[in-house]
Design a protein around this motif. Structure first.
Motif, short mmCIF file in Angstrom:
data_model
loop_
_atom_site.label_atom_id
_atom_site.label_comp_id
_atom_site.label_asym_id
_atom_site.label_seq_id
_atom_site.Cartn_x
_atom_site.Cartn_y
_atom_site.Cartn_z
N ARG A 103 0.69 -1.14 -0.03
CA ARG A 103 -0.03 0.09 0.04
C ARG A 103 0.81 1.18 -0.11
O ARG A 103 0.56 2.32 -0.60
CB ARG A 103 -1.04 -0.20 1.12
CG ARG A 103 -2.00 -1.13 1.13
CD ARG A 103 -2.99 -1.01 2.32
NE ARG A 103 -3.86 -2.00 2.34
CZ ARG A 103 -3.73 -3.27 3.18
NH1 ARG A 103 -2.71 -3.46 3.90
NH2 ARG A 103 -4.67 -4.18 2.98
N LYS A 104 1.93 1.26 0.68
CA LYS A 104 2.80 2.53 0.76
C LYS A 104 3.58 2.76 -0.57
O LYS A 104 3.79 3.61 -1.08
CB LYS A 104 3.97 2.03 1.67
CG LYS A 104 3.55 2.21 3.29
CD LYS A 104 4.71 1.66 4.04
CE LYS A 104 4.40 1.73 5.51
NZ LYS A 104 5.43 1.13 6.47
N MET A 105 3.59 1.44 -1.54
CA MET A 105 4.13 1.56 -2.81
C MET A 105 3.08 2.25 -3.71
O MET A 105 3.32 2.13 -5.06
CB MET A 105 4.63 0.25 -3.33
CG MET A 105 5.95 -0.41 -2.40
SD MET A 105 7.32 0.81 -2.39
CE MET A 105 8.01 -0.06 -4.15
N GLY A 106 1.75 2.32 -3.36
CA GLY A 106 0.68 2.81 -4.15
C GLY A 106 -0.21 1.67 -4.80
O GLY A 106 -1.09 1.75 -5.59
N ILE A 107 -0.03 0.51 -4.14
CA ILE A 107 -0.78 -0.74 -4.78
C ILE A 107 -2.08 -0.55 -4.12
O ILE A 107 -2.19 -0.72 -2.70
CB ILE A 107 -0.12 -2.03 -4.58
CG1 ILE A 107 1.46 -1.92 -5.07
CG2 ILE A 107 -0.73 -3.22 -5.10
CD1 ILE A 107 1.39 -1.52 -6.48
N VAL A 108 -3.12 -0.93 -4.69
CA VAL A 108 -4.59 -0.85 -4.26
C VAL A 108 -4.89 -2.45 -3.57
O VAL A 108 -4.19 -3.30 -4.41
CB VAL A 108 -5.56 -0.47 -5.30
CG1 VAL A 108 -5.28 1.09 -5.54
CG2 VAL A 108 -5.73 -1.29 -6.49
N ASP A 109 -6.05 -2.35 -2.81
CA ASP A 109 -5.98 -4.01 -2.47
C ASP A 109 -6.43 -5.00 -3.46
O ASP A 109 -6.47 -5.97 -3.27
CB ASP A 109 -7.10 -3.76 -0.99
CG ASP A 109 -6.55 -3.16 -0.13
OD1 ASP A 109 -5.56 -2.57 0.10
OD2 ASP A 109 -7.48 -2.91 0.89
N GLU A 110 -7.55 -4.48 -4.44
CA GLU A 110 -7.73 -5.17 -5.55
C GLU A 110 -6.63 -6.02 -6.27
O GLU A 110 -6.67 -7.01 -6.76
CB GLU A 110 -8.48 -4.51 -6.34
CG GLU A 110 -10.07 -4.09 -5.97
CD GLU A 110 -9.93 -2.82 -5.06
OE1 GLU A 110 -8.86 -2.17 -4.88
OE2 GLU A 110 -10.90 -2.48 -4.52
#
Length: 205
Positions: free
Chosen positions: A192-199
């Protein structure tokens, strides 16, 4: 042997003219001529058609160091091919568009290729189902992953080795033991810190 040379040899071995192969691939004869002259490369969907037509794997078509006569009769793909091979160290899916250096593909044993229409940037992703027996593969792939906001931001590749799951970004290797929810949560928080969304974190285990 280059892809262009393989297409020529496979076509001639099958007794096909350029016109006949063009009809199968739904392209012009000029396109076949350009492929064979190494002027242009077939699109992913055309590579799949070539593989099905000549009964060879993507590994055989895409890797320059493979010679046709050495791999004939060993062209199955998917789970059957994986079972027939010796035990691999890593297995997963790599999006070709996520790397800055295509030479990383030379390290992989490719069992299947799919073209995904994701509607983003880029619109189409080339998904390569692979296994790899190079022990330093996580370090090598981490060097060539894209981390550029103009090309989709931070890309990652996920794969596993035994009971360990790897999530690898540019110069960043995350991993957890499959079944260890606390460790997985830690990895997901880093993603998430790297900008990745949960989906995008519903990777297979």
């Amino acid at each position: 042997m280059k892809l262009s040379e393989k297409i020529i040899e496979l076509r001639k071995a099958s007794g096909m003219t350029q016109e006949e192969l063009a009809a199968i691939c739904n392209v012009s004869r000029q396109s076949i001529s350009k492929w064979e002259a190494d002027i242009a490369l077939p699109e992913t969907e055309k590579l799949l058609i070539l593989g099905e037509t000549f009964h060879v794997s993507m590994d055989v078509l895409l890797k320059d160091d493979l010679i046709l006569n050495e791999v004939k009769g060993n062209h199955s793909c998917g789970n059957n091919a994986i079972r027939k091979k010796k035990q691999e160290v890593y297995e997963g899916i790599l999006i070709k568009e996520s790397v800055t250096d295509d030479s990383i593909i030379d390290l992989l044993n490719i069992h299947k290729v799919e073209l995904w229409n994701v509607g983003g940037k880029p619109k189409y992703w080339t998904a390569m189902f692979f296994t790899c027996d190079k022990k330093d593969f996580p370090e090598k792939i981490s060097r060539v992953m894209i981390a550029n906001p103009d090309y989709g931001g931070n890309w990652f590749v996920d794969f596993k080795s035994g009971n360990e799951k790897y999530i690898v970004f540019k110069d960043k290797i995350l991993k957890y033991e499959i079944g260890d929810q606390a460790e997985k949560n830690r990895v997901c928080n880093e993603c998430r810190k790297m900008g990745i969304v949960d989906e995008q974190m519903n990777w297979p285990e």
